[in-house]
Every structure is written in structure tokens, then in C-alpha cells.
Design a protein around this motif. Structure first.
Motif, PDB file in Angstrom:
ATOM      1  N   SER A 298     -28.675 -14.228   2.424  1.00  0.00           N
ATOM      2  CA  SER A 298     -27.637 -14.323   3.447  1.00  0.00           C
ATOM      3  C   SER A 298     -28.195 -13.971   4.819  1.00  0.00           C
ATOM      4  CB  SER A 298     -26.484 -13.377   3.082  1.00  0.00           C
ATOM      5  OG  SER A 298     -25.503 -13.382   4.082  1.00  0.00           O
TER       6      SER A 298
ATOM      7  N   ARG B  15     -30.167 -16.844   6.103  1.00  0.00           N
ATOM      8  CA  ARG B  15     -29.285 -17.882   6.638  1.00  0.00           C
ATOM      9  C   ARG B  15     -28.767 -17.483   8.029  1.00  0.00           C
ATOM     10  NH1 ARG B  15     -26.968 -18.485   1.035  1.00  0.00           N
ATOM     11  NH2 ARG B  15     -27.788 -20.462   0.236  1.00  0.00           N
TER      12      ARG B  15
ATOM     13  N   LYS C  71     -34.309 -25.768   8.440  1.00  0.00           N
ATOM     14  CA  LYS C  71     -34.315 -25.159   7.099  1.00  0.00           C
ATOM     15  C   LYS C  71     -35.333 -24.017   7.098  1.00  0.00           C
ATOM     16  CE  LYS C  71     -33.149 -29.500   4.766  1.00  0.00           C
ATOM     17  NZ  LYS C  71     -33.097 -30.334   5.994  1.00  0.00           N
TER      18      LYS C  71
ATOM     19  N   THR D 253     -33.163 -22.098   2.408  1.00  0.00           N
ATOM     20  CA  THR D 253     -31.794 -22.477   2.813  1.00  0.00           C
ATOM     21  C   THR D 253     -31.543 -23.959   2.555  1.00  0.00           C
ATOM     22  OG1 THR D 253     -32.492 -22.959   5.078  1.00  0.00           O
ATOM     23  CG2 THR D 253     -31.746 -20.710   4.623  1.00  0.00           C
TER      24      THR D 253
END
Length: 511
Positions: A89, A92, A103, A117
Motif C-alpha cells: 500500500s 502504491r 508502474k 503495482t
């Protein structure tokens, strides 16, 4: 003379036409040259401005990628775990602010991908890629050249960061960008058809380009790296692209604090090509007018030359006619003189012979005047009358003072002989009856314009006069009546201190 004038006119016309065409060509050439320079300047200005925009966007990509990689490194903590939802997380979150196509990957030192990701991620060994080998070799930050993705075959470029813990290499943090993200930037720049934007590395490797090339490209021998970058960090030049062979105006700028160069190129078919299309359109409109002008000029020149030749012929004919005209009058005059000689040889009373000779002399004077003065249609009255009276006074040997008051009138060719005979007869009468032995004897002759070709002839003397009625049947009187009739006029005599002959006659020409 006329031919020389026409020849000069033809030369002047030719010179004027040539000068006009030269001036027109110079103006058109100057406009084309100026327009071409303006088109080049606009293309160079567009390329330079677009390169600046690409530089700014590239710098922004590098900056946000650098910060994102730093946040990804921080998100791993001190110990790298193979998978941790909170770490994923955080990875991201680190991509916030980057293009949606970006990415992120974290790859351990053994080549195993720990985090990604990419929802369509397929684990592949990337340890042969530069964006892994360079950080593994000690480079803290690395920008890749253009790559073909092993995930989906698209063209990408990456930024990677060396990950260390306790001074030991533990892996690489990677952010990849789809090279197609340059498409939106190129469209927003509105450079026109055939234009491109690119990002290159300082070693000559292509990082990204739109429109995309077929694959990775090494441009280290390209003129940008061999000629322009060694001289300046930014600039504009024109060159043919080694990727597609299209000539473009190229603007370039180095991206500060990176090893990247931003390029923007404007297709000459859109700028200079459009200019040349406008030029050809202009010439297509103006060309027929210039051609028509040229053809008209050629026609005028040929007309003038033809007119000049015709005038040469007319001048030659005129010279011939002049010679014939003079020859005719010369021969007539000679014939008159021959007839005078024949009269002198006749056994006639002296006064009769004198009268006849003077009449021939009057007619001879007409032809001599035409011969000497090349008078074709008209004769000049003052000289003409003087020639007749001088002959009369010489023939009579008179000491009478003779005064002339002659307006500068013109006498038509067919009225000259009747006028000469009329003056001859009246002056002869005056010489006969004016008592020429008197010292104060005087004869005056005037010829004055009345209206148009009508003139008034007055011949007066201060002699004792004569009986006009008694001489009405004489040859002289008949000649006077006949000549006045031929001259379309009327006459009368008056006696007041002498004799005055007055007649209004038509000279056949307007003085």
C-alpha cells in the motif's frame, strides 16, 4: 527622322519591359526570400518552444520519479519482507502524482520481484537489464534507455534506485513509464503533421519518442551529439532524422541535474512545405498575368519593329517622291525658261515679248519656289510673293520703291499659279502706269488674312492711273479676270492719289 524616333521608342519599350520584369522578379524574389526566412524562423521558434516544454515535462517526470523511489525505499523499512500488504500500500501511495501508466516494482538482489503495482504482473528475471545491473554495480540512480516490456511488449523507459541496508546491496526499486505518455504532450504542443518529441540520454541512447520508433535506438553518432551538444546545451538546427529519413527543424535542451536531453522537431512539410505551397499558389495566380504581360510586351516590340520597317519603306518612298517632285518642277521651270528664250527669238514688239516673258517668269517662279523649298501641298506667302515681285522689278529695271506687307499665310499648290499670274499682271500694270521715272514712285503689295482661307490682296501705286474701261479687252485684263475667277474671288479698282487693285481671293489653305 521618324524611323529613328520609332527605333528609339522600340528600344525604350524593350528597356522598360525588361526593367519592369526585372523589378517584378526582384520584388517576387525578395518576398519569397523573406517569406522563406519567416517560415524558417517560425519553425525554429516553434521547435525551440516545444523543446522547452519537453524539457520541463521531462524534468518533472524525473523529479516525481526520484521522490517516488525515495518513498518506496522508506516504505520497505529496515528489513525487506517478501510480501507485506501495508508495504504494498505504501508503494502504491508513493506513485501518487505520477501518470496513471506508471508502474512500480521492488526486486530483491536475487532477482525475485517482491512488490509490484502492475495488476498483470508476470514474474520474470530482470537481472540482465541495465536498470538492475547498474544499481547493483553501485549506481544510486539510473535512467534506462527505451525498452520493450517483457510484461506486455509495449515500449517503456524506467527509473531505478539502488536499495541498501547496512551498506549492502539488497535490491532495486523501479518505476516504469509507458513511452506513449509523450503522445498527449505532442498533441498539446500542436506542432503539425510530421513533428516529433523525444527524450534522449547523454550517451546517445533513445529513452522515449513519439511517434514511436520500431525499437531501441543508439544515436551517439547523430549530429546532435557530434556537433551541437559539444557547442551548446540548447539550440535549434535542421537535419534529416536517422529514424525515418524525414527532414525536420529540431530544437533541443538539456534537462538540468540529469543526463537527459529533451528534443522537439517540427516537420518542414508543415512549415516550409506549407510556405512553398503558398508560393506555388501565388505563382499559379500571378504567372499567367506575367506571361500575358510578357507576350503583350513581345507583341508591342514586334509591332514597333514592324512599324519601324514600314516607316523605313515610307521614308524611302518619300525620298524617291521628293526627288521626282523636285525633278518635275525643275524640268517645268527649265521648260518655262526655254519658252522665254523662244519668245525672245521671235520677231515681236518688245512690249509684247516682255509681257509674255514675264508671264512665263511668273509661272516659272512658282515651280522654282516648289523646287527650292520642297513645298508639296502649300507655299509660304511672304517668300512666294517676294520671288515674283523681285523678278518683275529686275525685268523692268524699275527704280520704283516696292513695299510688301504679307501675312504668313499658306497657299495651296493648285492656287499658286493663278495667284502668281494675277500678281504678275497687276504689278506689271502698276510698273507701266506708275511713272517709274519719278524718284518718289512707289508700289505697295499687301496680302492679309480675312477668314479661313479667304485673303485680301491689295496692290497700289502712286502713279497717274489709267483707264480701266479702255483696257477691259486686253490680254492682261482677261488674265486678271480669269485668275480671280480661278481663285474664287472678286476684285475692283479704285483711284485716289494713285491706282489701287483690291481682290478677295481663296488661297486653298488655312494660314
Amino acid at each position: 527622322m521618324v524611323t529613328r524616333v520609332i527605333a528609339r521608342s522600340a528600344r525604350a519599350a524593350i528597356a522598360l519591359i525588361i526593367a519592369t520584369l526585372l523589378v517584378f522578379s526582384a520584388i517576387v524574389g525578395s518576398l519569397i526570400y523573406q517569406g522563406f526566412n519567416d517560415a524558417e524562423y517560425r519553425a525554429e521558434a516553434s521547435a525551440a518552444a516545444a523543446a522547452k516544454a519537453v524539457q520541463i515535462n521531462t524534468g518533472w517526470i524525473v523529479e516525481v520519479a526520484t521522490q517516488a523511489l525515495r518513498r518506496m525505499d522508506s516504505a520497505l523499512g529496515r528489513d525487506i519482507q517478501s510480501y507485506n500488504p501495508s508495504t504494498l500500500s505504501s508503494v502504491r501511495d508513493a506513485l501518487e502524482g505520477l501518470p496513471a501508466s506508471a508502474k512500480a516494482y521492488i526486486v530483491a538482489s536475487d532477482g525475485k520481484t517482491l512488490y509490484s503495482t502492475d495488476p498483470r504482473f508476470v514474474d520474470v528475471d530482470i537481472r540482465d537489464r541495465e536498470y538492475f545491473t547498474q544499481p547493483a554495480a553501485g549506481s544510486p540512480f539510473f535512467t534506462s534507455s527505451l525498452l520493450i516490456s517483457r510484461q506486455d511488449g509495449s515500449q517503456i523507459f524506467t527509473f531505478s534506485r539502488r536499495l541498501e541496508r547496512g551498506g549492502e546491496f539488497i535490491g532495486v526499486a523501479i518505476i516504469s513509464f509507458d513511452a506513449a505518455l509523450l503522445a498527449d504532450l505532442l498533441e498539446s504542443l500542436d506542432l503539425g503533421p510530421g513533428s516529433t518529441i523525444s527524450i534522449l540520454r547523454s550517451d546517445g541512447m533513445l529513452v522515449a519518442r513519439h511517434p514511436p520508433p520500431e525499437g531501441p535506438v543508439d544515436l551517439s553518432n547523430y549530429v546532435l551529439f557530434t556537433d551541437h551538444l559539444p557547442r551548446a546545451e540548447s539550440g535549434v538546427y535542421m537535419n534529416t532524422s536517422p529514424l525515418d529519413g524525414v527532414q525536420r527543424v529540431v530544437g533541443y535542451r538539456t534537462v538540468p541535474d540529469t543526463d537527459l536531453i529533451a528534443l522537439a522537431s517540427v516537420g518542414t512539410t508543415h512549415t516550409i512545405g506549407a510556405f512553398w505551397r503558398r508560393v506555388w499558389t501565388f505563382l499559379a495566380i500571378v504567372g499567367p498575368a506575367v506571361l500575358a504581360l510578357t507576350l503583350s510586351a513581345v507583341w508591342i516590340i514586334r509591332f514597333l519593329q514592324r512599324d519601324g520597317r514600314r516607316n523605313d519603306e515610307l521614308e524611302a518612298a518619300l525620298a524617291t517622291n521628293t526627288m521626282l517632285f523636285r525633278e518635275i518642277h525643275h524640268r517645268v521651270k527649265n521648260n518655262m525658261q526655254s519658252m522665254q528664250s523662244l519668245v525672245r527669238m521671235q520677231n515681236l514688239p518688245e512690249d509684247v515679248k516682255t509681257d509674255i516673258q514675264l508671264r512665263f517668269a511668273a509661272m516659272s517662279a512658282v515651280h522654282e519656289h516648289m523646287y527650292n523649298y520642297d513645298a508639296y501641298a502649300t507655299l509660304h506667302a511672304p517668300e512666294f510673293v517676294a520671288a515674283i515681285t523681285d523678278t518683275l522689278r529686275t525685268a523692268y529695271g524699275s527704280s520704283a520703291r516696292m513695299s510688301l506687307d504679307i501675312d504668313p499665310l499658306s497657299i495651296s499648290h493648285d492656287r499658286a499659279t493663278p495667284l502668281a499670274l494675277l500678281i504678275n499682271e497687276v504689278v506689271v500694270n502698276a510698273l507701266k502706269h506708275a511713272d517709274p521715272e519719278r524718284a518718289e514712285a512707289e508700289i505697295s503689295i499687301s496680302l492679309k488674312s480675312v477668314t479661313n482661307d479667304l485673303a485680301k490682296l491689295v496692290i497700289a501705286d502712286n502713279g497717274p492711273g489709267f483707264d480701266v474701261a479702255a483696257g477691259q479687252t486686253g490680254m492682261g485684263s482677261r488674265i486678271i479676270r480669269g485668275m480671280v475667277m480661278q481663285l474664287g474671288g472678286s476684285y475692283n479698282y479704285t483711284f485716289d492719289g494713285g491706282t489701287e487693285f483690291s481682290a478677295e481671293i481663296h488661297l486653298g489653305a488655312i494660314g
